[in-house]
Structure formats: C-alpha cells, structure tokens
Scaffold this motif. Structure first.
Motif: not given
Length: 285
Positions: A146-147, A153-154, A184-188
C-alpha cells in the motif's frame, strides 16, 4: 458432456504450518487442496474469525479458529507453533494469499526458526491477478504494498521507486485512488497505468491510460471495492525525479515558476502543468 473434477487427495496433513490462500472475491476460487487442509487441520489461525467463519460456513467446514493479526502478542504465535509440532495448523488472511500485505510474517519466521515445517497451499492473489490482466510488462515487476496515506510520504515512496526498471504493483483503497493517481501523474505523466478493481467479482474491471486520465475518470465516477494499481516501467529516456527537480531549481534561479516549468518542459518533454505544480512546491520550500 460434464467433465468430472479430480478427487481431493485423502489423508490428514502432516504436522506443520500451512499457509492457505483463500478467494479474493469469487468463492469458487479455492483449490481442492486448500479445502482438504481446512477440513482436516486441528486449528485455523486467521486475520478475522468472522470473515473466515463465513468462508468455512460456505464450504461446510467446522473448525477451531484462533485470531492472529499484526497486534497479536508473541505468546499467541508461540502457542500456534507448539500446536503445529503435533498437528496441522492453517494460516488464513481475510482474502487471498497470507503475508502479501497481510499478517503472518512473524509467525512464519518464528515457525521456521523453531524447526516447524511450513507449507504453502497456493491460490488466489490480487497482485498476480492484476498483473495477468493489465497488459503491462510482466517479465519483471515489483510489489510495493500500500502507498502511504499522507501526500509527502506517498511522494517520497514513489520517488524512491522512480528508477526501478519494472512494472510497479500497489494495493490501494477506493477512497484514496484518485489522490494516488494524481501523485503518479505529477511524477510520471507519460507512463502507462492500470487500475484493476473488484477482481474475480461481478463488476470486475481493468482500466488503462495515463495516471491523469484515470484520475479524472475516478474523480467523476468514484469507485468501490479493492484495487490493484499498476504503473508501467520507465522509458529509457525518462528523466529521474531527482534530475527534474534539479532542472527546475536551476531554472527558478532566473525565472518564475511558470517560465521555469516551460523551460524544463521543452527540455524533457514532461507536461508543463505537472512541472508548474512541482515548481510551486520547490519555490515554497
């Protein structure tokens, strides 16, 4: 013509600890071997006696149950190990394969250290089921559980996995899926993502796309049920998160967040909107 199922092997299991996988939704997804162990074991250790009780009732099995969760004291595990020396003890989680983001690690470790035989009775596992239907690269994958719930922290967890050359597999809850997808969209922003939901159940679905597109869908259509979240591996030319932050910091020395985001977007191909949001975060640090 009806095909006959193979008969369940007779006999009482040898003494030891049996790690028994149970259905993750569809109650038909239990093996004949698992049923035999549950019918003949002397004791069943389980995450929640109410949940396991319903499964046993469905299977027509009566058994002695012992609750074992992550908060169980050492003496409970010691008693179970003593029982396993002379009889078969089964370990169940609420659904799927025990120890996979479920209790049991300490019991298995201590049982092995005590010389007790530990046997796996394989079966359903949500992570594997998700990988099987997502259509993402499956030759290498990393199960990361789990994230974290909190945003910082995520993000840190995702950043630590940025350069792993494998499909990432997470478990997630319905109320948190949109926030995780946005992170996730922000990073990748360019990676392919899959959301596998309600696996083996009537309303099973698996959606794929970018994290941003999936976040928009689930923001408009709040999901229900348990979720397996999968993220495809990085492309060879994908810039690591640390490099992107370094580029943004350098650009911010001479420009505002908007212009800095535009410069880095041109250099990396990453979506300008995502970079602008990150530039604002870096500016505020």
């Amino acid at each position: 013509m009806t095909r006959e199922l193979p008969s369940i092997p007779p006999g009482i299991p040898e003494p030891g600890l049996y790690i028994v996988a149970t259905p993750i939704g569809n109650l038909a997804d239990i093996t004949l071997r698992a049923i035999r162990v549950l019918e003949t074991c002397t004791l069943i250790a389980c995450e929640d006696t109410r949940v396991t009780g319903k499964l046993l009732k469905h299977l027509g099995i009566k058994a002695r149950l012992q609750r074992l969760d992550d908060h169980a004291p050492p003496e409970v595990r010691a008693r179970l190990i003593d029982q396993a020396r002379s009889g078969a003890v089964a370990l169940l989680s609420d659904a799927g394969t025990p120890l996979i983001s479920d209790p049991g690690y300490r019991l298995v470790r201590e049982a092995r250290a005590a010389g007790v035989t530990v046997t796996s009775i394989p079966g359903a596992c949500a992570a594997i089921a998700g990988i099987a239907i997502a259509g993402l690269p499956s030759d290498r994958f990393l199960f990361a559980g789990f994230l974290p719930v909190k945003d910082k922290a995520r993000r840190e967890t995702l950043e630590g996995l940025a350069e792993v050359a494998a499909t990432l597999v997470f478990y997630e809850t319905a109320p948190r899926i949109t926030r995780s997808l946005l992170a996730i969209a922000e990073l990748w922003p360019e990676r392919e993502v899959a959301v596998a939901r309600e696996l083996t159940k009537l309303h099973e679905e698996c959606r794929t796309g970018t994290a941003a597109s999936l976040a928009a869908h689930y923001a408009a259509h709040p999901p229900k049920g348990e979720i397996v979240l999968l993220v495809g591996p990085p492309a060879e030319a994908e810039a690591p998160v640390a490099d992107v932050d370094a580029l943004l910091r350098a650009a911010l020395d001479d420009a505002g967040p908007g212009k800095a985001a535009g410069q880095v977007a041109k250099a990396t191909g990453i979506d300008r909107t995502v970079l602008y949001a990150r530039a604002l975060e870096l500016k505020g640090e």
